[in-house]
Design a protein around this motif. Structure first.
Motif, short mmCIF file in Angstrom:
data_model
loop_
_atom_site.label_atom_id
_atom_site.label_comp_id
_atom_site.label_asym_id
_atom_site.label_seq_id
_atom_site.Cartn_x
_atom_site.Cartn_y
_atom_site.Cartn_z
N GLU A 284 0.81 -1.21 0.00
CA GLU A 284 0.00 0.00 0.00
C GLU A 284 0.84 1.26 0.00
OE1 GLU A 284 -3.91 1.82 2.35
OE2 GLU A 284 -3.06 -0.14 2.90
N GLU A 285 1.98 1.22 0.66
CA GLU A 285 2.83 2.41 0.75
C GLU A 285 3.52 2.73 -0.57
OE1 GLU A 285 6.72 4.06 3.24
OE2 GLU A 285 5.82 2.13 3.76
N ARG A 286 4.10 1.70 -1.23
CA ARG A 286 4.89 1.92 -2.44
C ARG A 286 4.11 1.73 -3.72
NH1 ARG A 286 10.31 -1.55 -2.15
NH2 ARG A 286 10.59 -0.43 -4.13
N GLY A 287 3.02 1.00 -3.67
CA GLY A 287 2.37 0.58 -4.90
C GLY A 287 3.16 -0.56 -5.51
N PHE A 288 3.22 -0.63 -6.83
CA PHE A 288 3.97 -1.70 -7.50
C PHE A 288 5.47 -1.42 -7.46
CE2 PHE A 288 -0.22 -2.18 -9.44
CZ PHE A 288 -0.38 -3.56 -9.37
N TYR A 289 6.24 -2.49 -7.26
CA TYR A 289 7.71 -2.35 -7.31
C TYR A 289 8.30 -3.69 -7.69
CZ TYR A 289 7.74 -4.61 -2.69
OH TYR A 289 7.57 -5.50 -1.65
N ARG A 290 9.59 -3.70 -8.02
CA ARG A 290 10.30 -4.91 -8.43
C ARG A 290 11.15 -5.43 -7.27
NH1 ARG A 290 7.64 -2.64 -11.73
NH2 ARG A 290 7.57 -3.01 -13.98
N GLY A 291 11.32 -6.74 -7.26
CA GLY A 291 12.14 -7.35 -6.21
C GLY A 291 13.62 -7.38 -6.53
N SER A 292 13.97 -7.01 -7.76
CA SER A 292 15.37 -6.96 -8.19
C SER A 292 15.49 -5.92 -9.29
CB SER A 292 15.83 -8.34 -8.69
OG SER A 292 15.01 -8.78 -9.77
N ASP A 293 16.69 -5.76 -9.83
CA ASP A 293 16.89 -4.75 -10.87
C ASP A 293 17.84 -5.27 -11.94
OD1 ASP A 293 16.53 -2.33 -12.18
OD2 ASP A 293 18.06 -1.29 -11.02
N ASN A 294 17.61 -6.50 -12.37
CA ASN A 294 18.48 -7.11 -13.38
C ASN A 294 18.38 -6.43 -14.74
OD1 ASN A 294 19.45 -9.23 -11.65
ND2 ASN A 294 17.44 -10.19 -11.86
N LEU A 295 17.25 -5.77 -14.99
CA LEU A 295 17.05 -5.13 -16.29
C LEU A 295 17.44 -3.65 -16.27
CD1 LEU A 295 13.71 -6.81 -17.38
CD2 LEU A 295 16.06 -7.49 -17.88
N GLY A 296 18.05 -3.21 -15.19
CA GLY A 296 18.61 -1.87 -15.15
C GLY A 296 17.61 -0.74 -15.17
N GLY A 297 16.41 -0.99 -14.64
CA GLY A 297 15.43 0.09 -14.51
C GLY A 297 14.55 0.32 -15.71
N PHE A 298 14.58 -0.62 -16.69
CA PHE A 298 13.77 -0.44 -17.91
C PHE A 298 13.01 -1.71 -18.25
CE2 PHE A 298 16.90 2.93 -18.58
CZ PHE A 298 16.08 3.97 -19.01
#
Length: 392
Positions: A284-298
């Motif tokens: 609820e606080e963040r909304g949707f987010y990713r558990g990792s960043d293997n794709l470099g933010g895209f």
């Protein structure tokens, strides 16, 4: 937002003109000079950095340290021009005195020969190298400084550092120590090599010192991280609207850059899907987010809200003090290539240049989506958009 640079390496001035910066952005010459000084610092730089002290002058578009919304003209004087005023004289015809430093033996890996062919500079390849020189990146860093000030207004931070120089590498696992880019910045800017720790700093210095003794040059990799970008900048609808593609173009457009990757990049080619895709979560606080960043933010050419991670590959500088085989363009006889004053490596400076180019593309993306007339109105729109995205 768009910009253009002008100037030759040993000409009197370097100039950039930026259009599209909103009115009301507070910026000082010191903000830009700080970034120009970072570009000039770095282990392995050459003697020119001892001659030049790059400082900017705002000629248009800024009043009382505040942008007006009109085109901004940035000017940096080339101190070294004092030694080249006759050679680079624009208002005198060529004569025996001002053509003494002709370049006739092109350097392998440089623009010298191909540029001479393209523009028919048969008499002197200096006409090519003066503009193709990385000296021009001075103004891209200056433009990047303006872009970083704009991004900071909406909570976006951008920082570049050195991954490796030759075989000497930073341990990227060190990145997990830092809560934010400011903490990382304090560490990497504390080393002449912009490495991640003291061990890597010493190892990189040893590689550069040996390379210099061998009259050679050496390349490496730099990485740029950007945090705080809103979700959904860029677009999937056309190839030329993908923001990661625009950043890739900007990085490879830097002198000597020969490759670019995002996130895990080329290493992802050796992995399986469940090792690469960034799983999706929600609270609820963040909304949707990713558990990792293997794709470099895209994803799909659009920002996901995770950190943007871009890495660039920098080739060794073409000017060797033990020059390689070349051919005289006048006589067509075999000769060693020309020698111009140069660095042992530009990787330490390249981190700052790459950082500037990422900042420029991110600023363009922000101004494409939100109001570009006034900085306060832009910030209001960004805040409303972030809240909409959070509630999606």
């Amino acid at each position: 937002m768009r910009y253009v640079t002008a100037g030759e390496s040993h000409g009197p001035e370097e100039i950039a003109v930026i259009e599209g910066i909103p009115a009301g952005l507070h910026i000082s010459q010191e903000d830009v000079n700080e970034q120009l000084a970072r570009r000039q610092r770095g282990y392995g730089r050459g003697d020119r950095q001892k001659i030049e002290t790059d400082t900017v002058t705002f000629l248009t578009g800024v009043r009382h340290q505040t942008t007006l919304g009109s085109p901004i003209t940035l000017n940096v004087h080339n101190d070294d021009h004092n030694n080249w005023s006759k050679i680079m004289a624009p208002n005198e015809p060529a004569n025996s005195e001002n053509t003494l430093r002709k370049v006739l033996r092109p350097r392998p890996g440089h623009a010298d020969l191909v540029g001479g062919m393209k523009y028919r500079h048969r008499e002197d390849l200096r006409n090519v190298l003066e503009r193709s020189s990385a000296r021009e990146t001075t103004m891209r860093v200056a433009v990047g400084a303006v872009a970083k000030k704009l991004l900071a207004e909406i909570g976006v931070d951008v920082h570049g550092f050195v991954v490796n120089v030759g075989p000497a590498k930073s341990d990227l696992n060190e990145l997990t120590k830092y809560k934010n880019l400011q903490e990382l910045r304090v560490v990497t800017e504390g080393f002449d090599t912009r490495a991640l720790n003291a061990e890597a700093d010493e190892a990189i210095k040893e590689v550069i010192d040996k390379t210099k003794r061998d009259a050679n040059t050496v390349g490496g990799q730099v990485q740029v991280i950007a945090t705080g970008m809103p979700v959904g900048l860029g677009s999937y609808v056309s190839s030329d609207t993908k923001l990661d593609a625009k950043i890739a173009n900007a990085i490879v457009g830097i002198n000597a850059f020969k490759g670019v990757q995002f996130g895990g990049g080329f290493d992802n080619a050796e992995k399986y899907g469940d090792q690469v895709m960034d799983e999706i979560f929600w609270n609820e606080e963040r909304g949707f987010y990713r558990g990792s960043d293997n794709l470099g933010g895209f994803e799909g050419g659009m920002t996901t809200g995770e950190a943007i991670v871009v890495r660039g590959v920098v080739k060794p500088i073409p000017t060797l003090y033990r020059p390689m085989q070349s051919v005289d363009i006048d006589t067509h006889e075999d000769h060693r290539a020309s020698i111009e004053r140069s660095d042992t490596t530009a990787v330490t400076a390249a981190a700052v240049i790459a950082e500037a180019m990422v900042a420029i593309e991110l600023a363009k993306a922000v101004l494409d989506k939100f109001d570009a007339d006034n900085i306060e109105r832009m910030k209001e729109q960004v805040a409303v958009y972030r809240e909409e995205i959070r509630k999606f």
